[in-house]
Design a protein around this motif. Structure first.
Motif, PDB file in Angstrom:
ATOM      1  N   ILE A 161      -0.938   5.622  -1.864  1.00 14.89           N
ATOM      2  CA  ILE A 161      -0.410   6.067  -0.569  1.00 14.89           C
ATOM      3  C   ILE A 161       1.027   6.534  -0.715  1.00 14.89           C
ATOM      4  O   ILE A 161       1.415   7.587  -0.198  1.00 14.89           O
ATOM      5  N   GLU A 162       1.825   5.755  -1.428  1.00 15.66           N
ATOM      6  CA  GLU A 162       3.240   6.091  -1.599  1.00 15.66           C
ATOM      7  C   GLU A 162       3.427   7.329  -2.461  1.00 15.66           C
ATOM      8  O   GLU A 162       4.340   8.130  -2.226  1.00 15.66           O
ATOM      9  N   HIS A 163       2.560   7.499  -3.461  1.00 18.86           N
ATOM     10  CA  HIS A 163       2.735   8.607  -4.398  1.00 18.86           C
ATOM     11  C   HIS A 163       2.185   9.918  -3.857  1.00 18.86           C
ATOM     12  O   HIS A 163       2.644  10.997  -4.242  1.00 18.86           O
ATOM     13  N   SER A 164       1.208   9.854  -2.948  1.00 20.25           N
ATOM     14  CA  SER A 164       0.572  11.069  -2.452  1.00 20.25           C
ATOM     15  C   SER A 164       1.499  11.836  -1.512  1.00 20.25           C
ATOM     16  O   SER A 164       2.151  11.255  -0.640  1.00 20.25           O
ATOM     17  N   ALA A 165       1.509  13.146  -1.677  1.00 19.97           N
ATOM     18  CA  ALA A 165       2.328  14.008  -0.822  1.00 19.97           C
ATOM     19  C   ALA A 165       1.621  14.359   0.479  1.00 19.97           C
ATOM     20  O   ALA A 165       2.238  14.922   1.384  1.00 19.97           O
ATOM     21  N   VAL A 166       0.340  14.056   0.594  1.00 18.87           N
ATOM     22  CA  VAL A 166      -0.453  14.374   1.786  1.00 18.87           C
ATOM     23  C   VAL A 166      -1.246  13.130   2.179  1.00 18.87           C
ATOM     24  O   VAL A 166      -1.338  12.169   1.408  1.00 18.87           O
ATOM     25  N   PRO A 167      -1.835  13.104   3.373  1.00 22.01           N
ATOM     26  CA  PRO A 167      -2.604  11.930   3.781  1.00 22.01           C
ATOM     27  C   PRO A 167      -3.749  11.618   2.828  1.00 22.01           C
ATOM     28  O   PRO A 167      -4.340  12.505   2.213  1.00 22.01           O
ATOM     29  N   VAL A 168      -4.039  10.328   2.703  1.00 23.78           N
ATOM     30  CA  VAL A 168      -5.186   9.859   1.926  1.00 23.78           C
ATOM     31  C   VAL A 168      -6.116   9.116   2.872  1.00 23.78           C
ATOM     32  O   VAL A 168      -5.809   8.938   4.050  1.00 23.78           O
ATOM     33  N   ALA A 169      -7.266   8.683   2.366  1.00 23.01           N
ATOM     34  CA  ALA A 169      -8.268   8.047   3.220  1.00 23.01           C
ATOM     35  C   ALA A 169      -8.865   6.825   2.550  1.00 23.01           C
ATOM     36  O   ALA A 169      -8.839   6.683   1.323  1.00 23.01           O
ATOM     37  N   VAL A 170      -9.406   5.938   3.369  1.00 20.10           N
ATOM     38  CA  VAL A 170     -10.361   4.922   2.937  1.00 20.10           C
ATOM     39  C   VAL A 170     -11.670   5.331   3.604  1.00 20.10           C
ATOM     40  O   VAL A 170     -11.826   5.183   4.809  1.00 20.10           O
ATOM     41  N   SER A 171     -12.582   5.880   2.840  1.00 12.89           N
ATOM     42  CA  SER A 171     -13.729   6.561   3.449  1.00 12.89           C
ATOM     43  C   SER A 171     -14.735   5.618   4.087  1.00 12.89           C
ATOM     44  O   SER A 171     -15.397   5.989   5.060  1.00 12.89           O
ATOM     45  N   HIS A 172     -14.862   4.374   3.565  1.00 10.40           N
ATOM     46  CA  HIS A 172     -15.905   3.489   4.091  1.00 10.40           C
ATOM     47  C   HIS A 172     -15.529   2.031   3.839  1.00 10.40           C
ATOM     48  O   HIS A 172     -15.810   1.473   2.797  1.00 10.40           O
ATOM     49  N   ALA A 173     -14.884   1.437   4.815  1.00 11.02           N
ATOM     50  CA  ALA A 173     -14.494   0.027   4.752  1.00 11.02           C
ATOM     51  C   ALA A 173     -14.039  -0.393   6.140  1.00 11.02           C
ATOM     52  O   ALA A 173     -13.899   0.436   7.044  1.00 11.02           O
ATOM     53  N   ASN A 174     -13.768  -1.682   6.298  1.00 13.28           N
ATOM     54  CA  ASN A 174     -13.295  -2.247   7.553  1.00 13.28           C
ATOM     55  C   ASN A 174     -12.043  -3.072   7.301  1.00 13.28           C
ATOM     56  O   ASN A 174     -11.733  -3.408   6.152  1.00 13.28           O
ATOM     57  N   PRO A 175     -11.312  -3.441   8.336  1.00 14.43           N
ATOM     58  CA  PRO A 175     -10.133  -4.288   8.140  1.00 14.43           C
ATOM     59  C   PRO A 175     -10.537  -5.679   7.636  1.00 14.43           C
ATOM     60  O   PRO A 175     -11.404  -6.343   8.213  1.00 14.43           O
ATOM     61  N   ALA A 176      -9.878  -6.127   6.575  1.00  6.91           N
ATOM     62  CA  ALA A 176     -10.161  -7.457   6.035  1.00  6.91           C
ATOM     63  C   ALA A 176      -9.741  -8.556   6.998  1.00  6.91           C
ATOM     64  O   ALA A 176     -10.260  -9.674   6.931  1.00  6.91           O
ATOM     65  N   SER A 177      -8.808  -8.249   7.901  1.00  7.70           N
ATOM     66  CA  SER A 177      -8.405  -9.255   8.884  1.00  7.70           C
ATOM     67  C   SER A 177      -9.502  -9.523   9.909  1.00  7.70           C
ATOM     68  O   SER A 177      -9.523 -10.584  10.543  1.00  7.70           O
ATOM     69  N   LEU A 178     -10.432  -8.594  10.075  1.00  5.18           N
ATOM     70  CA  LEU A 178     -11.563  -8.787  10.976  1.00  5.18           C
ATOM     71  C   LEU A 178     -12.766  -9.362  10.246  1.00  5.18           C
ATOM     72  O   LEU A 178     -13.471 -10.216  10.790  1.00  5.18           O
ATOM     73  N   VAL A 179     -13.017  -8.879   9.035  1.00  4.77           N
ATOM     74  CA  VAL A 179     -14.128  -9.378   8.217  1.00  4.77           C
ATOM     75  C   VAL A 179     -13.598  -9.596   6.799  1.00  4.77           C
ATOM     76  O   VAL A 179     -13.469  -8.641   6.027  1.00  4.77           O
ATOM     77  N   PRO A 180     -13.250 -10.831   6.451  1.00  4.73           N
ATOM     78  CA  PRO A 180     -12.703 -11.084   5.113  1.00  4.73           C
ATOM     79  C   PRO A 180     -13.730 -10.758   4.027  1.00  4.73           C
ATOM     80  O   PRO A 180     -14.806 -11.346   3.970  1.00  4.73           O
ATOM     81  N   HIS A 181     -13.402  -9.788   3.214  1.00  3.60           N
ATOM     82  CA  HIS A 181     -14.271  -9.378   2.109  1.00  3.60           C
ATOM     83  C   HIS A 181     -13.400  -8.552   1.165  1.00  3.60           C
ATOM     84  O   HIS A 181     -12.550  -7.777   1.608  1.00  3.60           O
ATOM     85  N   ARG A 182     -13.618  -8.692  -0.137  1.00  2.00           N
ATOM     86  CA  ARG A 182     -12.761  -7.986  -1.103  1.00  2.00           C
ATOM     87  C   ARG A 182     -12.912  -6.476  -1.005  1.00  2.00           C
ATOM     88  O   ARG A 182     -12.024  -5.742  -1.429  1.00  2.00           O
ATOM     89  N   ARG A 183     -14.025  -6.010  -0.471  1.00  2.90           N
ATOM     90  CA  ARG A 183     -14.207  -4.569  -0.303  1.00  2.90           C
ATOM     91  C   ARG A 183     -13.498  -4.030   0.932  1.00  2.90           C
ATOM     92  O   ARG A 183     -13.318  -2.820   1.075  1.00  2.90           O
ATOM     93  N   ASN A 184     -13.137  -4.905   1.860  1.00  3.45           N
ATOM     94  CA  ASN A 184     -12.391  -4.468   3.029  1.00  3.45           C
ATOM     95  C   ASN A 184     -10.907  -4.383   2.718  1.00  3.45           C
ATOM     96  O   ASN A 184     -10.461  -4.784   1.642  1.00  3.45           O
ATOM     97  N   VAL A 185     -10.130  -3.852   3.649  1.00  9.00           N
ATOM     98  CA  VAL A 185      -8.756  -3.439   3.362  1.00  9.00           C
ATOM     99  C   VAL A 185      -7.771  -4.252   4.192  1.00  9.00           C
ATOM    100  O   VAL A 185      -7.966  -4.449   5.395  1.00  9.00           O
ATOM    101  N   THR A 186      -6.713  -4.687   3.542  1.00  9.10           N
ATOM    102  CA  THR A 186      -5.725  -5.532   4.208  1.00  9.10           C
ATOM    103  C   THR A 186      -4.931  -4.739   5.244  1.00  9.10           C
ATOM    104  O   THR A 186      -4.787  -3.518   5.152  1.00  9.10           O
ATOM    105  N   ASP A 187      -4.386  -5.460   6.223  1.00  8.63           N
ATOM    106  CA  ASP A 187      -3.659  -4.813   7.311  1.00  8.63           C
ATOM    107  C   ASP A 187      -2.465  -4.018   6.804  1.00  8.63           C
ATOM    108  O   ASP A 187      -2.174  -2.923   7.314  1.00  8.63           O
ATOM    109  N   ASP A 188      -1.754  -4.553   5.811  1.00  6.59           N
ATOM    110  CA  ASP A 188      -0.553  -3.848   5.343  1.00  6.59           C
ATOM    111  C   ASP A 188      -0.909  -2.508   4.718  1.00  6.59           C
ATOM    112  O   ASP A 188      -0.196  -1.507   4.917  1.00  6.59           O
TER     113      ASP A 188
END
Length: 334
Positions: A161-188
């Protein structure tokens, strides 16, 4: 309203293309491969050219955001070609441009194990984006290939995210704060993604959605809670739908050629098989019902349009090439 699915891993054929049209899908990013090297990946792209020729009345491969809008306006579904790993590069930085010229528009940095770009979400230690990985991200930016952080470790994701000059995506995941799972993504990480203009594609996949997969209303409430976290402009849909995928396909996805021991991906030893389809989402023909569920959750018309596809289109306009790279290389399009 153009419906967009940020990621599917189905085994596509005419029946599935017909389902896309039944759901009014304007654009879908497809998974062309996971572990294949450059030659195997070119085989996959050749297969997609055949699929496009044989089903041109239903689909068209898009290279630009304008292509997506044109194909959707024609009553067809625009296909964005993507890979759920950077194995297709075979460690060669020059292959980023070559595969972009072949039509690839989405590249997930890692799949289920660390590679020469960075760490996956399943590593015990994530050392971050590698030196090669930084060059890959920069080259993907240059040629108009969307950086996808699904399956990626959290430090590697933050670095990208920091290195990219344009927006990036998480194409298929959910917030880990809602559903704790290693495949989900942390709020930060999600907040950093949003701050740079990116989008997270929320999935109804049972293993990643927990209680939010129980009904279409529960799924809509997960969308609302994610919007509370990162804002309406940074949330979309990425179903991770695997129509016609069987257990043997899951074994390949999870193990590739790198493991002789059981690997469960987003599953577990107690839940190793293919998940049954959701009652409320058997296939993509249910997309209009998802839009209705968002309206019932309290989203207005404009926000519903953004969540169902408008946010993805905004990112595609910012990231994908403005014109056909091949045409420009030949002195055609400006």
């Amino acid at each position: 309203m153009i419906f967009v699915d940020g990621l599917e891993c189905s085994k596509f054929d005419r029946e599935i293309f017909t389902e896309l049209r039944a759901g009014g899908l304007g654009c879908v990013t497809v998974t062309c491969g996971y572990w294949g090297d450059a030659v195997e990946s070119m085989d996959a792209l050749a297969h997609w050219r055949e699929l496009e020729r044989d089903n041109a009345d239903l689909i068209g491969v898009a290279r630009t955001a304008a292509d997506i809008e044109r194909i959707a306006a024609e009553g067809r579904t625009a296909i964005l070609l993507g890979f759920q790993n950077t194995a297709f590069l075979s460690g060669r930085i020059g292959f980023v441009e070559l595969f972009a010229d072949l039509g690839v528009r989405v590249g997930q940095l890692t799949y289920n194990i660390q590679n020469d770009v960075g760490a996956s979400c399943y590593e015990e230690v994530d050392p971050g984006l590698t030196r090669f990985g930084r060059q890959v991200v920069a080259e993907m930016n240059r040629v108009g290939m969307l950086v996808d952080l699904a399956h990626v470790g959290m430090r590697t994701a933050r670095d990208a995210i920091e290195h990219s000059a344009v927006p990036v995506a998480v194409s298929h995941a959910n917030p880990a704060s809602l559903v704790p799972h290693r495949r989900n993504v942390t709020d930060d990480v999600l907040k950093a993604l949003a701050a740079r203009g990116g989008v997270v594609g929320l999935t109804g996949y049972r293993n990643l959605s927990g209680e939010y997969a129980h009904s279409i209303g529960a799924w809509a409430s997960m969308v609302a809670r994610t919007v509370d976290l990162v804002g309406t402009a940074h949330v979309g849909i990425g179903t991770d739908l695997g129509r016609k995928v069987v257990f043997e396909d899951l074994q390949w996805m999870r193990k590739g050629r790198w493991s002789r021991t059981p690997q469960y991906g987003a599953g577990s030893a107690g839940n190793p098989g293919k998940q049954p389809p959701l009652d409320w989402f058997p296939d993509t023909s249910a997309f209009p019902a998802m839009a209705a569920a968002l309206r019932a959750e309290g989203f207005g018309a404009a926000d519903t349009e953004a969540l169902m596809g408008g946010n993805w289109l905004r990112v595609y306009r910012e990231v994908l090439p403005a014109g056909d790279r091949t045409a420009r290389a030949e002195g055609g399009a400006a």
